[in-house]
Write a protein that holds these residues in place. Structure first.
Motif, PDB file in Angstrom:
ATOM      1  N   VAL A 159      80.429 -30.696  23.933  1.00  0.00           N
ATOM      2  CA  VAL A 159      79.404 -30.506  24.962  1.00  0.00           C
ATOM      3  C   VAL A 159      78.341 -29.520  24.480  1.00  0.00           C
ATOM      4  N   ILE A 160      78.779 -28.436  23.864  1.00  0.00           N
ATOM      5  CA  ILE A 160      77.821 -27.446  23.335  1.00  0.00           C
ATOM      6  C   ILE A 160      76.928 -28.092  22.282  1.00  0.00           C
ATOM      7  N   GLY A 161      77.535 -28.908  21.426  1.00  0.00           N
ATOM      8  CA  GLY A 161      76.756 -29.613  20.411  1.00  0.00           C
ATOM      9  C   GLY A 161      75.739 -30.563  21.027  1.00  0.00           C
ATOM     10  N   LEU A 162      76.141 -31.241  22.111  1.00  0.00           N
ATOM     11  CA  LEU A 162      75.215 -32.153  22.802  1.00  0.00           C
ATOM     12  C   LEU A 162      74.033 -31.395  23.395  1.00  0.00           C
ATOM     13  N   ILE A 163      74.305 -30.232  23.998  1.00  0.00           N
ATOM     14  CA  ILE A 163      73.236 -29.434  24.603  1.00  0.00           C
ATOM     15  C   ILE A 163      72.243 -28.987  23.534  1.00  0.00           C
ATOM     16  N   VAL A 164      72.774 -28.479  22.420  1.00  0.00           N
ATOM     17  CA  VAL A 164      71.894 -28.018  21.334  1.00  0.00           C
ATOM     18  C   VAL A 164      71.085 -29.181  20.767  1.00  0.00           C
ATOM     19  N   ALA A 165      71.744 -30.307  20.508  1.00  0.00           N
ATOM     20  CA  ALA A 165      71.053 -31.469  19.943  1.00  0.00           C
ATOM     21  C   ALA A 165      69.993 -31.999  20.903  1.00  0.00           C
ATOM     22  N   SER A 166      70.299 -31.990  22.205  1.00  0.00           N
ATOM     23  CA  SER A 166      69.341 -32.486  23.200  1.00  0.00           C
ATOM     24  C   SER A 166      68.105 -31.595  23.256  1.00  0.00           C
ATOM     25  N   THR A 183      75.535 -41.903  22.643  1.00  0.00           N
ATOM     26  CA  THR A 183      76.833 -42.466  22.252  1.00  0.00           C
ATOM     27  C   THR A 183      77.930 -41.413  22.317  1.00  0.00           C
ATOM     28  N   LEU A 184      77.667 -40.258  21.711  1.00  0.00           N
ATOM     29  CA  LEU A 184      78.652 -39.170  21.731  1.00  0.00           C
ATOM     30  C   LEU A 184      78.860 -38.652  23.149  1.00  0.00           C
ATOM     31  N   GLY A 185      77.785 -38.643  23.939  1.00  0.00           N
ATOM     32  CA  GLY A 185      77.886 -38.170  25.313  1.00  0.00           C
ATOM     33  C   GLY A 185      78.844 -39.010  26.141  1.00  0.00           C
ATOM     34  N   VAL A 186      78.761 -40.321  25.984  1.00  0.00           N
ATOM     35  CA  VAL A 186      79.672 -41.216  26.708  1.00  0.00           C
ATOM     36  C   VAL A 186      81.116 -40.932  26.312  1.00  0.00           C
ATOM     37  N   LEU A 187      81.369 -40.804  25.018  1.00  0.00           N
ATOM     38  CA  LEU A 187      82.734 -40.564  24.532  1.00  0.00           C
ATOM     39  C   LEU A 187      83.265 -39.209  24.988  1.00  0.00           C
ATOM     40  N   ILE A 188      82.433 -38.179  24.892  1.00  0.00           N
ATOM     41  CA  ILE A 188      82.872 -36.824  25.251  1.00  0.00           C
ATOM     42  C   ILE A 188      83.183 -36.719  26.734  1.00  0.00           C
ATOM     43  N   PHE A 189      82.309 -37.263  27.591  1.00  0.00           N
ATOM     44  CA  PHE A 189      82.543 -37.112  29.024  1.00  0.00           C
ATOM     45  C   PHE A 189      83.595 -38.089  29.546  1.00  0.00           C
ATOM     46  N   ALA A 190      83.848 -39.160  28.810  1.00  0.00           N
ATOM     47  CA  ALA A 190      84.997 -40.008  29.139  1.00  0.00           C
ATOM     48  C   ALA A 190      86.281 -39.219  28.897  1.00  0.00           C
ATOM     49  N   GLY A 191      86.327 -38.516  27.763  1.00  0.00           N
ATOM     50  CA  GLY A 191      87.491 -37.688  27.461  1.00  0.00           C
ATOM     51  C   GLY A 191      87.651 -36.548  28.446  1.00  0.00           C
ATOM     52  N   LEU A 192      86.535 -35.925  28.832  1.00  0.00           N
ATOM     53  CA  LEU A 192      86.597 -34.815  29.778  1.00  0.00           C
ATOM     54  C   LEU A 192      87.069 -35.258  31.160  1.00  0.00           C
ATOM     55  N   THR A 193      86.756 -36.475  31.547  1.00  0.00           N
ATOM     56  CA  THR A 193      87.208 -36.977  32.844  1.00  0.00           C
ATOM     57  C   THR A 193      88.726 -36.988  32.910  1.00  0.00           C
ATOM     58  N   ALA A 194      89.359 -37.534  31.866  1.00  0.00           N
ATOM     59  CA  ALA A 194      90.824 -37.563  31.826  1.00  0.00           C
ATOM     60  C   ALA A 194      91.390 -36.151  31.696  1.00  0.00           C
ATOM     61  N   TYR A 195      90.783 -35.338  30.831  1.00  0.00           N
ATOM     62  CA  TYR A 195      91.261 -33.974  30.599  1.00  0.00           C
ATOM     63  C   TYR A 195      91.177 -33.125  31.866  1.00  0.00           C
ATOM     64  N   ASP A 196      90.036 -33.169  32.536  1.00  0.00           N
ATOM     65  CA  ASP A 196      89.853 -32.349  33.736  1.00  0.00           C
ATOM     66  C   ASP A 196      90.787 -32.784  34.862  1.00  0.00           C
ATOM     67  N   THR A 197      91.021 -34.091  34.982  1.00  0.00           N
ATOM     68  CA  THR A 197      91.943 -34.566  36.022  1.00  0.00           C
ATOM     69  C   THR A 197      93.353 -34.026  35.793  1.00  0.00           C
ATOM     70  N   GLN A 198      93.821 -34.112  34.562  1.00  0.00           N
ATOM     71  CA  GLN A 198      95.156 -33.593  34.267  1.00  0.00           C
ATOM     72  C   GLN A 198      95.211 -32.084  34.469  1.00  0.00           C
ATOM     73  N   LYS A 199      94.150 -31.387  34.122  1.00  0.00           N
ATOM     74  CA  LYS A 199      94.113 -29.927  34.274  1.00  0.00           C
ATOM     75  C   LYS A 199      94.157 -29.533  35.754  1.00  0.00           C
ATOM     76  N   ILE A 200      93.418 -30.244  36.597  1.00  0.00           N
ATOM     77  CA  ILE A 200      93.434 -29.965  38.033  1.00  0.00           C
ATOM     78  C   ILE A 200      94.852 -30.144  38.579  1.00  0.00           C
ATOM     79  N   LYS A 201      95.503 -31.219  38.179  1.00  0.00           N
ATOM     80  CA  LYS A 201      96.875 -31.507  38.615  1.00  0.00           C
ATOM     81  C   LYS A 201      97.833 -30.404  38.160  1.00  0.00           C
ATOM     82  N   ASN A 202      97.779 -30.052  36.887  1.00  0.00           N
ATOM     83  CA  ASN A 202      98.708 -29.066  36.350  1.00  0.00           C
ATOM     84  C   ASN A 202      98.441 -27.662  36.889  1.00  0.00           C
ATOM     85  N   ASP A 203      97.177 -27.332  37.118  1.00  0.00           N
ATOM     86  CA  ASP A 203      96.854 -26.021  37.699  1.00  0.00           C
ATOM     87  C   ASP A 203      97.441 -25.903  39.104  1.00  0.00           C
TER      88      ASP A 203
END
Length: 246
Positions: A159-166, A183-203
């Motif tokens: 995400v930091i790389g995307l912000i700098v590149a943008s 392209t990278l944005g789609v892949l990164i935020f697809a991954g973050l969707t799954a990651y954040d959901t699991q994190k919310i559950k585990n927290d």
């Protein structure tokens, strides 16, 4: 990180209570996120309507799209996210919820130009595709037994790389770089969707026994903000591929 199967091995009544509480917590997260999405959509649509009259930019439209003010509008949501993360432990749950809705309104202003650039049909189609993709990714993040907590550091670096590149590409205006960012944005935020959901559950599971209602409320709002940002960014990057320009 708390292990869900270990928690389930405890007393049956307590496990049932945690399961029921988790369901209510996730419903609150998705409900708050959905309200934020609705506010953003309505704000963006209303603001774009005020910006154009008979195909020409109004004085208001010129101010927000063709003046230095556009830079403040562009970066204000990013500043608010950092401010919210820093202040979440010091403000009340009601204050956090109000902050989120104000942020959603400002985000509507920030992305309102899509209603001027892309056709309404392509925006609606991209939104539907994003919603289906988001639901599938979030469901996988919630149900998978795989521990994906290790994804976090790599995704945040992305995400930091995307912000700098943008920011750099604002001045370069390179179509090739813009394509790579999307392209990278789609892949990164697809991954973050799954990651954040699991994190919310585990927290929630990790803190469930304390049953701190103030913390649970703020945790749900913070979780809603994270998923909201995942959805918005996934939508915006997909729109670069699927959107049909006016």
């Amino acid at each position: 990180m708390a292990n869900y199967q270990t928690v389930r091995a405890g007393a049956g009544a307590q496990t049932a209570q945690i399961d029921e509480g988790l369901k209510a917590h996730m419903n609150k997260v998705y409900g708050t996120m959905s309200v934020g999405m609705l506010i953003t959509a309505l704000a963006g649509w209303a603001i774009s309507g005020l910006a154009v009259d008979n195909g020409q930019l109004t004085q208001f439209g010129t101010a927000i799209y063709a003046s230095p003010l556009k830079w403040l509008i562009m970066f204000a949501p990013l500043i608010m996210v950092f401010a919210f993360s820093a202040a979440i432990n010091r403000i009340s749950a009601a204050g956090a919820q109000l902050f989120f809705y104000v942020f959603a309104t400002l985000m509507g202003l920030s992305i309102s130009s899509i209603f001027l650039v892309f056709t309404g049909v392509s925006i609606a189609q991209t939104f539907l595709i994003t919603a289906i993709s988001f639901a599938g990714l979030s469901l996988w993040g919630y149900t998978t037994k795989k521990d994906i907590s290790g994804w976090g550091s790599f995704l945040i670096m992305g995400v930091i790389g995307l912000i700098v590149a943008s920011i750099v590409n604002i001045f370069l205006g390179s179509p090739a770089i813009a394509f790579a960012i999307s392209t990278l944005g789609v892949l990164i935020f697809a991954g973050l969707t799954a990651y954040d959901t699991q994190k919310i559950k585990n927290d929630y599971i990790q803190h469930a026994q304390a049953m701190d209602q103030e913390w649970l409320h703020k945790s749900a709002i913070m979780g809603a903000l994270n998923l909201y940002l995942d959805f918005i960014n996934l939508f915006m990057f997909l729109l670069q591929f699927l959107g049909q320009r006016e």
